[in-house]
Design a protein around this motif. Structure first.
Motif, PDB file in Angstrom:
ATOM      1  N   ALA A  92       0.830  -1.213   0.000  1.00 28.70           N
ATOM      2  CA  ALA A  92       0.000   0.000   0.000  1.00 28.70           C
ATOM      3  C   ALA A  92       0.860   1.256   0.000  1.00 28.70           C
ATOM      4  CB  ALA A  92      -0.937  -0.003   1.204  1.00 28.70           C
ATOM      5  N   ALA A  93       1.951   1.256   0.755  1.00 31.00           N
ATOM      6  CA  ALA A  93       2.831   2.431   0.806  1.00 31.00           C
ATOM      7  C   ALA A  93       3.541   2.653  -0.526  1.00 31.00           C
ATOM      8  CB  ALA A  93       3.841   2.275   1.937  1.00 31.00           C
ATOM      9  N   VAL A  94       3.953   1.586  -1.199  1.00 34.48           N
ATOM     10  CA  VAL A  94       4.584   1.717  -2.518  1.00 34.48           C
ATOM     11  C   VAL A  94       3.580   2.318  -3.502  1.00 34.48           C
ATOM     12  CG1 VAL A  94       5.599   0.460  -4.468  1.00 34.48           C
ATOM     13  CG2 VAL A  94       6.226  -0.159  -2.114  1.00 34.48           C
TER      14      VAL A  94
ATOM     15  N   TRP B 135       3.203   5.997  -2.789  1.00 34.64           N
ATOM     16  CA  TRP B 135       4.339   6.759  -3.308  1.00 34.64           C
ATOM     17  C   TRP B 135       4.148   6.986  -4.808  1.00 34.64           C
ATOM     18  CZ3 TRP B 135       7.999   6.572  -7.056  1.00 34.64           C
ATOM     19  CH2 TRP B 135       9.086   7.430  -6.940  1.00 34.64           C
ATOM     20  N   TRP B 136       3.731   5.947  -5.524  1.00 36.39           N
ATOM     21  CA  TRP B 136       3.533   6.051  -6.964  1.00 36.39           C
ATOM     22  C   TRP B 136       2.420   7.052  -7.295  1.00 36.39           C
ATOM     23  CZ3 TRP B 136       6.067   5.382 -11.192  1.00 36.39           C
ATOM     24  CH2 TRP B 136       5.411   5.308 -12.413  1.00 36.39           C
ATOM     25  N   ARG B 137       1.321   6.994  -6.553  1.00 37.35           N
ATOM     26  CA  ARG B 137       0.222   7.939  -6.798  1.00 37.35           C
ATOM     27  C   ARG B 137       0.670   9.381  -6.552  1.00 37.35           C
ATOM     28  NH1 ARG B 137      -2.680   4.040  -4.048  1.00 37.35           N
ATOM     29  NH2 ARG B 137      -2.611   5.291  -2.142  1.00 37.35           N
ATOM     30  N   GLU B 138       1.605   9.579  -5.633  1.00 28.14           N
ATOM     31  CA  GLU B 138       2.066  10.916  -5.272  1.00 28.14           C
ATOM     32  C   GLU B 138       3.360  11.316  -5.992  1.00 28.14           C
ATOM     33  OE1 GLU B 138       2.277  10.729  -1.002  1.00 28.14           O
ATOM     34  OE2 GLU B 138       0.098  10.552  -0.815  1.00 28.14           O
ATOM     35  N   ARG B 139       3.730  10.590  -7.029  1.00 27.60           N
ATOM     36  CA  ARG B 139       4.993  10.842  -7.724  1.00 27.60           C
ATOM     37  C   ARG B 139       5.051  12.220  -8.372  1.00 27.60           C
ATOM     38  NH1 ARG B 139       1.833   7.773 -10.803  1.00 27.60           N
ATOM     39  NH2 ARG B 139       1.658   8.156 -13.033  1.00 27.60           N
ATOM     40  N   ARG B 140       3.925  12.880  -8.475  1.00 29.76           N
ATOM     41  CA  ARG B 140       3.901  14.229  -9.064  1.00 29.76           C
ATOM     42  C   ARG B 140       4.843  15.160  -8.294  1.00 29.76           C
ATOM     43  NH1 ARG B 140       4.183  16.924 -13.171  1.00 29.76           N
ATOM     44  NH2 ARG B 140       3.215  18.953 -13.171  1.00 29.76           N
ATOM     45  N   THR B 141       4.960  14.954  -6.996  1.00 25.18           N
ATOM     46  CA  THR B 141       5.881  15.754  -6.187  1.00 25.18           C
ATOM     47  C   THR B 141       7.311  15.583  -6.686  1.00 25.18           C
ATOM     48  OG1 THR B 141       4.440  15.467  -4.285  1.00 25.18           O
ATOM     49  CG2 THR B 141       6.696  16.151  -3.821  1.00 25.18           C
ATOM     50  N   VAL B 142       7.676  14.354  -7.015  1.00 25.28           N
ATOM     51  CA  VAL B 142       9.016  14.067  -7.524  1.00 25.28           C
ATOM     52  C   VAL B 142       9.176  14.674  -8.911  1.00 25.28           C
ATOM     53  CG1 VAL B 142      10.625  12.236  -8.196  1.00 25.28           C
ATOM     54  CG2 VAL B 142       9.222  11.971  -6.136  1.00 25.28           C
TER      55      VAL B 142
ATOM     56  N   LEU C 175      10.234   2.376 -14.245  1.00 23.91           N
ATOM     57  CA  LEU C 175      10.030   2.383 -12.797  1.00 23.91           C
ATOM     58  C   LEU C 175       8.723   1.707 -12.409  1.00 23.91           C
ATOM     59  CD1 LEU C 175      10.771   3.052  -9.907  1.00 23.91           C
ATOM     60  CD2 LEU C 175       9.905   5.375 -10.278  1.00 23.91           C
ATOM     61  N   ALA C 176       7.671   1.907 -13.168  1.00 24.48           N
ATOM     62  CA  ALA C 176       6.385   1.291 -12.833  1.00 24.48           C
ATOM     63  C   ALA C 176       6.525  -0.228 -12.731  1.00 24.48           C
ATOM     64  CB  ALA C 176       5.319   1.671 -13.857  1.00 24.48           C
ATOM     65  N   ASP C 177       7.190  -0.852 -13.702  1.00 26.29           N
ATOM     66  CA  ASP C 177       7.377  -2.309 -13.642  1.00 26.29           C
ATOM     67  C   ASP C 177       8.308  -2.706 -12.504  1.00 26.29           C
ATOM     68  OD1 ASP C 177       5.613  -2.916 -15.671  1.00 26.29           O
ATOM     69  OD2 ASP C 177       7.168  -3.027 -17.215  1.00 26.29           O
ATOM     70  N   ASP C 178       9.337  -1.900 -12.236  1.00 27.11           N
ATOM     71  CA  ASP C 178      10.230  -2.199 -11.114  1.00 27.11           C
ATOM     72  C   ASP C 178       9.467  -2.145  -9.786  1.00 27.11           C
ATOM     73  OD1 ASP C 178      12.321  -2.571 -12.859  1.00 27.11           O
ATOM     74  OD2 ASP C 178      13.387  -0.737 -12.296  1.00 27.11           O
TER      75      ASP C 178
ATOM     76  N   PRO D 211       1.651  -7.648  -9.707  1.00 31.29           N
ATOM     77  CA  PRO D 211       0.471  -6.984  -9.140  1.00 31.29           C
ATOM     78  C   PRO D 211       0.268  -5.612  -9.775  1.00 31.29           C
ATOM     79  CG  PRO D 211       2.295  -6.881  -7.595  1.00 31.29           C
ATOM     80  CD  PRO D 211       2.759  -7.731  -8.751  1.00 31.29           C
ATOM     81  N   GLU D 212      -0.938  -5.095  -9.592  1.00 24.31           N
ATOM     82  CA  GLU D 212      -1.241  -3.747 -10.071  1.00 24.31           C
ATOM     83  C   GLU D 212      -0.502  -2.721  -9.231  1.00 24.31           C
ATOM     84  OE1 GLU D 212      -3.065  -2.841 -12.788  1.00 24.31           O
ATOM     85  OE2 GLU D 212      -3.064  -4.990 -13.191  1.00 24.31           O
ATOM     86  N   LEU D 213      -0.228  -1.608  -9.859  1.00 32.39           N
ATOM     87  CA  LEU D 213       0.442  -0.517  -9.153  1.00 32.39           C
ATOM     88  C   LEU D 213      -0.607   0.535  -8.834  1.00 32.39           C
ATOM     89  CD1 LEU D 213       3.110   0.587  -8.101  1.00 32.39           C
ATOM     90  CD2 LEU D 213       3.530   1.538 -10.350  1.00 32.39           C
TER      91      LEU D 213
END
Length: 181
Positions: free
Chosen positions: A106-108, A111-118, A155-158, A179-181
């Motif tokens: 869930a945390a990963v 992080w992916w959903r919030e990647r806009r910050t990065v 990165l998505a696949d990683d 699994p789904e990201l």
């Protein structure tokens, strides 16, 4: 990472590690670190990490204290050793290799959903560092472009493979469904 089912990146650390260089604490980690076993948490601003692991280490901005962070997790023993060399240069020893104890699927995903910050960080620093008169900042801009491409590409696949590892205790192999990201 596919095909490395039993591989544990942390087990590839050289003798004397993680005791010597990996003392970072999870609660102080930079949000710029990509999910995985390795991360930085208050690393110094010495800007030496890219000398040893240029495809894995970048630097924060003035608000991050210019500290280093891990933008790509290692996929081979040589890449783990390169990260260990980068960590060994960090004076406060604020690198860590216990991310597997803290990241959850869930945390990963969060992080992916919030990647806009990065992505915003990269865009802002690219403007500054590409125009810089300092050679080290222009070189770091190359790393930012690599991180930007990584975010938009593999990165998505990683991260899906990392979630699989967190759920199953191993990286996926042939025939495993990510699994789904």
């Amino acid at each position: 990472m596919t095909g490395m089912q039993g591989w544990d990146p942390v087990a590839e650390l050289p003798d004397g590690e993680p005791e010597r260089s990996f003392h970072g604490q999870w609660q102080y980690r930079s949000g710029l670190n990509v999910p995985g076993p390795f991360y930085t948490a208050g690393a110094d601003g010495g800007w030496t990490g890219r000398e040893y692991a240029p495809r894995h280490v970048l630097y924060g901005d003035r608000f991050e204290g210019y500290g280093e962070f891990v933008y790509r997790q290692p996929k081979t023993p040589d890449e783990v050793r390169a990260l260990a060399l980068a960590a060994a240069q960090d004076l406060p020893a604020a690198w860590a290799c216990d991310g597997d104890l803290h990241w959850t699927p869930a945390a990963v995903r969060q992080w992916w959903r919030e990647r806009r910050t990065v992505e915003e960080y990269i865009a802002t620093m690219l403007v500054e560092w590409e125009a810089s008169e300092q050679e080290n900042e222009r070189e770091a801009a190359e790393g930012l472009r690599d991180y930007e491409a990584y975010l938009a590409g593999e990165l998505a696949d990683d991260l899906r493979a990392y979630i699989f590892r967190l759920e199953h205790g191993r990286y996926p192999g042939g025939g495993d469904v990510l699994p789904e990201l």
